[in-house]
Design a protein around this motif. Structure first.
Motif, PDB file in Angstrom:
ATOM      1  N   UNK A 326       0.825  -1.208   0.000  1.00  0.00           N
ATOM      2  CA  UNK A 326       0.000   0.000   0.000  1.00  0.00           C
ATOM      3  C   UNK A 326       0.857   1.255   0.000  1.00  0.00           C
ATOM      4  N   UNK A 327       0.436   2.263  -0.762  1.00  0.00           N
ATOM      5  CA  UNK A 327       1.291   3.441  -0.958  1.00  0.00           C
ATOM      6  C   UNK A 327       0.928   4.624  -0.063  1.00  0.00           C
ATOM      7  N   UNK A 328      -0.108   4.486   0.778  1.00  0.00           N
ATOM      8  CA  UNK A 328      -0.472   5.602   1.648  1.00  0.00           C
ATOM      9  C   UNK A 328       0.617   5.808   2.703  1.00  0.00           C
ATOM     10  N   UNK A 329       0.611   6.986   3.311  1.00  0.00           N
ATOM     11  CA  UNK A 329       1.610   7.297   4.346  1.00  0.00           C
ATOM     12  C   UNK A 329       1.502   6.307   5.512  1.00  0.00           C
ATOM     13  N   UNK A 330       0.259   5.968   5.894  1.00  0.00           N
ATOM     14  CA  UNK A 330       0.053   5.033   7.011  1.00  0.00           C
ATOM     15  C   UNK A 330       0.647   3.656   6.704  1.00  0.00           C
ATOM     16  N   UNK A 331       0.447   3.168   5.464  1.00  0.00           N
ATOM     17  CA  UNK A 331       1.010   1.868   5.061  1.00  0.00           C
ATOM     18  C   UNK A 331       2.537   1.900   5.161  1.00  0.00           C
ATOM     19  N   UNK A 332       3.129   2.956   4.598  1.00  0.00           N
ATOM     20  CA  UNK A 332       4.597   3.047   4.595  1.00  0.00           C
ATOM     21  C   UNK A 332       5.143   3.206   6.014  1.00  0.00           C
ATOM     22  N   UNK A 333       4.424   3.986   6.837  1.00  0.00           N
ATOM     23  CA  UNK A 333       4.893   4.232   8.218  1.00  0.00           C
ATOM     24  C   UNK A 333       4.985   2.945   9.031  1.00  0.00           C
ATOM     25  N   UNK A 334       3.945   2.097   8.939  1.00  0.00           N
ATOM     26  CA  UNK A 334       3.951   0.870   9.752  1.00  0.00           C
ATOM     27  C   UNK A 334       5.023  -0.095   9.247  1.00  0.00           C
ATOM     28  N   UNK A 335       5.203  -0.166   7.909  1.00  0.00           N
ATOM     29  CA  UNK A 335       6.252  -1.053   7.365  1.00  0.00           C
ATOM     30  C   UNK A 335       7.638  -0.553   7.772  1.00  0.00           C
ATOM     31  N   UNK A 336       7.834   0.747   7.687  1.00  0.00           N
ATOM     32  CA  UNK A 336       9.124   1.340   8.069  1.00  0.00           C
ATOM     33  C   UNK A 336       9.401   1.092   9.553  1.00  0.00           C
ATOM     34  N   UNK A 337       8.369   1.250  10.375  1.00  0.00           N
ATOM     35  CA  UNK A 337       8.515   1.037  11.824  1.00  0.00           C
ATOM     36  C   UNK A 337       9.010  -0.391  12.111  1.00  0.00           C
ATOM     37  N   UNK A 338       8.382  -1.363  11.449  1.00  0.00           N
ATOM     38  CA  UNK A 338       8.751  -2.767  11.707  1.00  0.00           C
ATOM     39  C   UNK A 338      10.149  -3.068  11.162  1.00  0.00           C
ATOM     40  N   UNK A 339      10.450  -2.580   9.957  1.00  0.00           N
ATOM     41  CA  UNK A 339      11.747  -2.878   9.323  1.00  0.00           C
ATOM     42  C   UNK A 339      12.905  -2.152  10.025  1.00  0.00           C
ATOM     43  N   UNK A 340      12.725  -0.875  10.331  1.00  0.00           N
ATOM     44  CA  UNK A 340      13.823  -0.068  10.860  1.00  0.00           C
ATOM     45  C   UNK A 340      13.999  -0.175  12.377  1.00  0.00           C
ATOM     46  N   UNK A 341      12.890  -0.267  13.118  1.00  0.00           N
ATOM     47  CA  UNK A 341      12.995  -0.215  14.580  1.00  0.00           C
ATOM     48  C   UNK A 341      12.857  -1.567  15.255  1.00  0.00           C
ATOM     49  N   UNK A 342      12.574  -2.589  14.450  1.00  0.00           N
ATOM     50  CA  UNK A 342      12.440  -3.944  15.005  1.00  0.00           C
ATOM     51  C   UNK A 342      13.109  -4.911  14.035  1.00  0.00           C
ATOM     52  N   UNK A 372      12.855  -2.783  19.396  1.00  0.00           N
ATOM     53  CA  UNK A 372      12.953  -1.376  19.768  1.00  0.00           C
ATOM     54  C   UNK A 372      14.270  -0.751  19.356  1.00  0.00           C
ATOM     55  N   UNK A 373      15.122  -1.549  18.729  1.00  0.00           N
ATOM     56  CA  UNK A 373      16.459  -1.042  18.362  1.00  0.00           C
ATOM     57  C   UNK A 373      16.899  -1.566  16.999  1.00  0.00           C
ATOM     58  N   UNK A 374      15.941  -1.880  16.129  1.00  0.00           N
ATOM     59  CA  UNK A 374      16.294  -2.376  14.797  1.00  0.00           C
ATOM     60  C   UNK A 374      16.738  -3.827  14.840  1.00  0.00           C
ATOM     61  N   UNK A 375      17.481  -4.216  13.829  1.00  0.00           N
ATOM     62  CA  UNK A 375      17.961  -5.604  13.775  1.00  0.00           C
ATOM     63  C   UNK A 375      17.652  -6.280  12.455  1.00  0.00           C
ATOM     64  N   UNK A 376      16.803  -5.646  11.608  1.00  0.00           N
ATOM     65  CA  UNK A 376      16.526  -6.230  10.295  1.00  0.00           C
ATOM     66  C   UNK A 376      17.749  -6.021   9.411  1.00  0.00           C
ATOM     67  N   UNK A 377      18.364  -7.082   8.950  1.00  0.00           N
ATOM     68  CA  UNK A 377      19.459  -6.933   7.991  1.00  0.00           C
ATOM     69  C   UNK A 377      19.045  -7.491   6.628  1.00  0.00           C
ATOM     70  N   UNK A 378      18.266  -8.578   6.653  1.00  0.00           N
ATOM     71  CA  UNK A 378      17.700  -9.127   5.422  1.00  0.00           C
ATOM     72  C   UNK A 378      16.396  -9.843   5.757  1.00  0.00           C
ATOM     73  N   UNK A 379      15.501  -9.865   4.812  1.00  0.00           N
ATOM     74  CA  UNK A 379      14.176 -10.463   5.041  1.00  0.00           C
ATOM     75  C   UNK A 379      14.024 -11.672   4.138  1.00  0.00           C
ATOM     76  N   UNK A 380      13.503 -12.756   4.718  1.00  0.00           N
ATOM     77  CA  UNK A 380      13.287 -13.998   3.957  1.00  0.00           C
ATOM     78  C   UNK A 380      11.894 -13.971   3.342  1.00  0.00           C
TER      79      UNK A 380
END
Length: 485
Positions: A326-342, A372-380
């Motif tokens: 999804x291209x809305x700001x809300x869609x991108x925000x939640x994906x970014x939150x999970x990828x970058x901060x978890x 709460x501090x990232x950790x995603x380096x690659x996704x399967x």
């Protein structure tokens, strides 16, 4: 999978309800469940009596001396009117007050349960039918429940209650619950995920029952489920108790509202939250809107999972494909939150037929850990193409099934690093996900190999068409001559 024989028995009982005037599928399931539960209580009591006799030990009975006539094995042989008197006036009241703890899930949701079977003859017929169903095997109970719930044949509100049992089982096997976990499903429905987690622990970690503190945790504090439909809460609570979980924490709660104060509480989220629907901002907890300002329930539930998990806690949930791209700001925000901060670990794309006949929506399983501090380096990523059933409305069993492969590969991710993008599973590095605005749909990263197809020269094709045309004309001419003779 439910056998043909068991299916026929259930269908006959269902028909008895239907012809007797009880036609709402949820009401049928509820009444059916009460009687299954009553039968199950008697079977548990009989088993305890047998074990106590063999071992020469005392046990606390479910049915006191003066209540022995309320046991299934006693009243099932009575004449219809007598049976009806006992079941409607005594047995039902007995099971409603079974748990002295008024705060228990069972006491709460049985409190407003109503016995709705209208006639002695109808009850007698249903009791006879249920008596022929073997219930000692927990797998059979699970299959039976799955089949009963599959009869809620309407999509939307009712359809959300049922996630296919083999998909639930796969998700549980991917995350491997531990005896110490505190597990929650904030949109629990009939408690399928919680039951499957309990069954997994019984099968794979049965040693937990030898440790008193872990056994106590399993029966009283491990499982938590919330829903906003009291009928489903009753069905969920009884489902869990029939599966041997003594005091499940099944509660009436709007998980997305301010009413839900849970934070940093659970170690494992297992869920298939409602996909459709949007809420008013006023009805949603302000904490969730900070992560993703949206009215869409599927995005708000992801924000909720992050809030209610303890640091180090894991989540495996089903999301509609729109969440991934999804291209809305809300869609991108939640994906970014999970990828970058978890730590986002896996996206398993499922074919659209998985939820048929209820819905044809394409979905994926998302697995992540709260850090709460990232950790995603690659996704399967895994592209599931078959789940062991046809992808049409009939959902008949077929041979092709990716589920064993998914479980095996997820348990050995080290070996996945060399996999190419043309294969069914592969890794994608975080930098590439960032470049693609946190798009998590597998099609964004998958590579398709196109085979070169060689065609004949146009002149050759035209000659062949001409020749074919001549043959057709000749054939018509000969046919005409035959008819004129």
């Amino acid at each position: 999978m439910i056998t043909g024989e068991l299916k026929n028995k259930v269908d006959k009982i269902w028909e008895t309800f239907w012809t007797g005037g009880i036609t709402n599928p949820l009401t049928v399931i509820e009444q059916f469940t009460y009687l299954l539960f009553i039968k199950g209580l008697d079977e548990v009591e009989a088993k305890n009596e047998q074990e106590a006799g063999l071992l020469g030990i005392d046990f606390e009975p479910i049915f006191p001396e003066d209540k022995q006539h309320l046991r299934w094995s006693k009243f099932k042989n009575l004449e219809a009117t007598q049976m009806y008197e006992i079941v409607s006036k005594e047995v039902f009241s007995f099971i409603k007050n079974l748990h002295g703890n008024k705060d228990s899930a069972y006491a709460k949701y049985m409190n407003d349960a109503i016995f709705m079977i209208p006639t002695p003859q109808m009850l007698s017929k249903i009791v006879d039918g249920i008596d022929n169903i073997p219930m000692k095997d927990r797998d059979t109970q699970g299959d039976l429940y799955e089949y009963l719930l599959s009869k809620i044949a309407t999509a939307g509100t009712n359809g959300q209650f049922r996630t296919p049992r083999h998909i639930i089982k796969m998700i549980v096997e991917l995350v491997k619950p531990t005896p110490e976990d505190i597990i929650v499903d904030p949109a629990a429905g009939s408690a399928g995920f919680l039951v499957a987690a309990g069954e997994y622990l019984r099968d794979k970690r049965s040693d937990l029952f030898l440790v008193q503190s872990l056994k106590e945790h399993f029966n009283n504090h491990m499982f938590h489920g919330f829903d906003m439909d009291r009928t489903m809460l009753r069905i969920g609570a009884m489902n869990m108790m029939l599966h041997g979980i003594e005091n499940p924490n099944i509660e009436y709660r709007d998980s997305l509202s301010e009413q839900n104060k849970d934070k940093d509480k659970y170690t494992l989220v297992l869920a298939n939250p409602p996909f459709k629907g949007s809420l008013d901002y006023d009805a949603v907890s302000s904490d969730l809107l900070k992560i993703s300002k949206t009215k869409k329930t599927e995005l708000l539930f992801l924000a909720l999972f992050l809030r209610i998990l303890k640091t180090g806690g894991r989540c495996a949930c089903i999301v509609p494909d729109g969440v991934l791209f999804g291209s809305s700001k809300a869609h991108k925000d939640i994906r970014k939150e999970i990828v970058e901060n978890h730590k986002l670990e896996a996206i398993i794309s499922m074919p659209s037929g998985v939820f048929k006949p209820y819905a044809g929506v394409s979905t994926a399983i998302m697995i992540f850990t709260k850090t709460g501090a990232g950790g995603t380096d690659q996704v399967w990523f895994y592209d599931m193409k078959a789940d062991g059933y046809s992808l049409d409305d009939k959902r008949n069993p077929i041979e092709k099934n990716d589920i064993p492969d998914i479980i095996e590969r997820f348990n050995n991710l080290e070996a996945e690093k060399e996999r190419k993008r043309t294969e069914q599973s592969f890794f994608v590095p975080i930098d590439e996900i960032r470049e693609n605005k946190y798009d998590l749909s597998i099609n964004r990263y998958k590579e398709i190999v196109y085979e070169e197809v060689k065609y004949e020269e146009p002149k050759v094709i035209i000659e062949k068409v001409k020749k074919l045309e001549e043959e057709i004309v000749q054939g018509i001419k000969e046919l005409g001559e035959m008819l004129s003779e």
